[in-house]
Design a protein around this motif. Structure first.
Motif, PDB file in Angstrom:
ATOM      1  N   GLY A 182      26.922  23.719 -25.339  1.00 37.85           N
ATOM      2  CA  GLY A 182      27.428  23.865 -26.694  1.00 37.85           C
ATOM      3  C   GLY A 182      28.598  24.820 -26.786  1.00 37.85           C
ATOM      4  N   THR A 201      26.668  19.367 -27.618  1.00 34.58           N
ATOM      5  CA  THR A 201      26.394  19.542 -29.039  1.00 34.58           C
ATOM      6  C   THR A 201      27.637  19.089 -29.814  1.00 34.58           C
ATOM      7  OG1 THR A 201      27.263  21.790 -29.370  1.00 34.58           O
ATOM      8  CG2 THR A 201      25.028  21.591 -28.452  1.00 34.58           C
ATOM      9  N   SER A 211      29.446  21.174 -31.958  1.00 36.07           N
ATOM     10  CA  SER A 211      30.047  22.366 -32.556  1.00 36.07           C
ATOM     11  C   SER A 211      31.572  22.356 -32.555  1.00 36.07           C
ATOM     12  CB  SER A 211      29.554  23.623 -31.840  1.00 36.07           C
ATOM     13  OG  SER A 211      29.982  23.622 -30.494  1.00 36.07           O
ATOM     14  N   THR A 238      23.959  13.978 -24.069  1.00 40.75           N
ATOM     15  CA  THR A 238      23.435  14.689 -25.245  1.00 40.75           C
ATOM     16  C   THR A 238      21.987  14.340 -25.549  1.00 40.75           C
ATOM     17  OG1 THR A 238      23.990  13.027 -26.951  1.00 40.75           O
ATOM     18  CG2 THR A 238      25.755  14.506 -26.235  1.00 40.75           C
ATOM     19  N   THR A 275      19.527  17.169 -25.728  1.00 40.75           N
ATOM     20  CA  THR A 275      19.807  18.263 -26.668  1.00 40.75           C
ATOM     21  C   THR A 275      18.715  18.287 -27.741  1.00 40.75           C
ATOM     22  OG1 THR A 275      22.190  18.003 -26.323  1.00 40.75           O
ATOM     23  CG2 THR A 275      21.496  19.214 -28.294  1.00 40.75           C
ATOM     24  N   THR A 320      24.425  21.398 -35.367  1.00 45.26           N
ATOM     25  CA  THR A 320      25.833  21.504 -34.948  1.00 45.26           C
ATOM     26  C   THR A 320      26.650  20.367 -35.556  1.00 45.26           C
ATOM     27  OG1 THR A 320      25.321  20.378 -32.847  1.00 45.26           O
ATOM     28  CG2 THR A 320      25.373  22.796 -32.834  1.00 45.26           C
TER      29      THR A 320
END
Length: 387
Positions: free
Chosen positions: A107, A145, A147, A184, A187, A195
Motif C-alpha cells: 500500500g 491497495t 491509496s 490484490t 488484501t 483505500t
C-alpha cells in the motif's frame, strides 16, 4: 455572456514515469520489461511484514526478479504510517545488497517509504561526492491497495516524535507502476475498500483544489463514478477481478500523474486526515471515511461558485438527478458519500480510536489555523459530528 471564468493553466506529465501496466497477471511480463527499460540490475523489494508473511504476493515478485537475475533482497520492516526507523533500516539494506532500484509492493506505506529511502540516499550521495549532483535512484511500484501514493512525487512518513513529515521532489515519482488485480486478492477487505474511499477522497478534493487542470478534473469525475460503482461490486464479490482492475484504474484517474513545482495537501479532508492519522493510529483510508462527507457538505457554504459547480457535476457522472440548485447538489453528493461509507461497512467514529474530546480544538487549529474564526468553528463542528 457566461459568468464562468475561462479555463487557463498548464499541464505536464512527470519526467520519471516510463510506463503504467495494468491487467490481471501483467506483472509477469511488465516487471522484466521495466527492469530492462530502466537498465536495473539488482532490486531491493520494499514491503510490509503482513504481505510478506501472510500472502504469496512477495514470493511471486521475488521469483520474477530471480528469473531476471535481478533479485537483491526483500526488506519488510515498513509499518503503517511509514515510521522513520523503517526508512533508516531500509537505506542500510539497500546499501548492503548493492541494489540499484527499489520495487515497492503493498500500500501507500511501502511506496512512500521507498520515496523517502531514495531521497535520503540522494542526499547522502550528494554529501559524499563533490561537483556533479548525483542522479536519483528509481522505484517500480506494485500497489496492492487503492491509496494512489504511487502517482505523486511526495512522501509522508512518521518521525521519531510521532509527527507526520513530508518530503517531495519531482524525481521521486516512480519510474514504473504495475496494476495487477490478481495481486490484490489477498488484501484484507477493510483495507481494500477503505483505500478505495481514499481514492474517492483524492478525486473529490481535486475538484476544488487550486491549480488542477480541467482535463484532470474530468478524469476525477470519471474516477468518482467508477469508485462508487465498483467498490460496491467488490464488496459483494471479493473475487471479482474485473471490479478490482477497474478500481485500480479509477485510483490512477483520481490522482493522475502531474508535474508541478509545488503541490500541497489536496484539501480539508486530507488535511484533517493527516492530523488524525499518525497521531491517533487511524489508517488513512478510514480517515477519508470519517472526514470526506462532512467536508464536502461544508463546501456548499465555503467553496467558490466555480468549485461548487465542479462538485455538483459529479451527479451527472453518477447518473443522479439534480436537486435544482448547485448548493443542493453539493449536499446531495455529501449524502451519497456518507451512504457509500455505510454500504461498504466502513462507518467509524473518532471515539473508537480513542481520540480525546479535549483534543478536538487543537486538531482543528493544526488543520486550518486560528486566523479565520468562522472556519475554525465549522471545522470543530465537523470533528464533533464524527466523534
Amino acid at each position: 455572456m457566461s459568468t464562468v471564468t475561462a479555463p487557463a493553466g498548464s499541464y505536464a506529465y512527470v519526467d520519471t514515469l516510463k510506463g503504467v501496466y495494468y491487467g490481471p497477471k501483467c506483472v509477469e511480463t511488465a516487471l522484466p520489461e521495466l527492469l530492462d527499460t530502466l537498465g536495473a540490475k539488482r532490486a531491493l523489494i520494499v514491503t510490509g511484514r503482513s504481505l510478506r508473511n501472510k500472502t504469496g504476493v512477495v514470493a511471486k515478485i521475488e521469483n520474477i526478479l530471480k528469473k531476471s537475475n535481478a533479485f537483491g533482497a526483500t526488506f519488510s520492516e515498513i509499518g503503517e504510517h511509514t515510521p522513520e526507523a523503517g526508512i533508516e533500516n531500509g537505506i542500510s539494506k539497500f546499501r548492503e545488497v548493492d541494489a540499484d532500484i527499489i520495487v515497492s509492493v503493498g500500500g501507500g506505506s511501502p511506496v512512500d517509504a521507498s520515496k523517502a529511502i531514495i531521497f535520503r540516499l540522494w542526499q547522502q550521495r550528494a554529501q559524499e561526492t563533490s561537483g556533479k549532483e548525483p542522479e536519483f535512484l528509481r522505484q517500480i511500484a506494485i500497489p496492492t491497495t487503492l491509496s494512489a501514493a504511487e502517482y505523486t512525487c511526495r512522501a509522508g512518513y512518521t518521525n521519531k516524535q510521532g509527527d507526520k513529515v513530508a518530503v517531495g521532489h519531482q524525481e521521486l515519482s516512480p519510474a514504473g507502476i504495475i496494476l495487477d488485480a490478481e495481486l490484490t486478492l489477498s488484501t484484507p477487505e477493510s483495507l481494500w475498500l477503505s483505500t478505495g474511499m481514499r481514492a474517492l477522497d483524492h478525486a473529490v478534493e481535486n475538484l476544488y483544489r487550486p491549480g488542477v487542470p480541467l482535463p484532470m478534473k474530468r478524469l476525477c469525475h470519471a474516477a468518482i463514478a467508477d469508485l462508487f460503482r465498483f467498490l460496491v461490486l467488490s464488496k459483494k464479490d471479493s473475487e471479482d477481478l474485473v471490479a478490482r482492475q477497474r478500481l485500480q484504474i479509477a485510483s490512477w484517474m483520481s490522482l493522475w500523474p502531474c508535474k508541478v513545482e509545488r503541490q500541497g495537501s489536496l484539501g480539508l479532508s486530507h488535511t484533517l486526515g493527516h492530523k488524525l492519522g499518525a497521531t491517533y493510529g487511524i489508517p488513512h483510508g478510514i480517515t477519508s471515511c470519517l472526514t470526506l462527507a462532512p467536508v464536502v457538505n461544508l463546501q456548499a457554504e465555503i467553496a467558490s461558485q466555480e468549485d461548487k459547480e465542479y462538485l455538483a457535476e459529479a451527479l451527472l457522472y453518477l447518473r443522479q438527478p439534480s436537486t435544482g440548485t448547485v448548493d443542493g447538489d453539493v449536499r446531495k453528493l455529501s449524502y451519497m458519500i456518507a451512504s457509500l461509507v455505510q454500504e461498504l461497512g466502513l462507518q467509524r467514529t473518532l471515539s473508537q480510536y480513542g481520540v480525546p474530546t479535549a483534543d478536538i480544538e487543537q486538531i482543528a487549529v493544526r488543520s486550518v489555523g486560528q486566523e479565520e474564526e468562522e472556519l475554525l468553528s465549522k471545522v470543530k463542528s465537523i470533528l464533533e459530528s464524527i466523534y
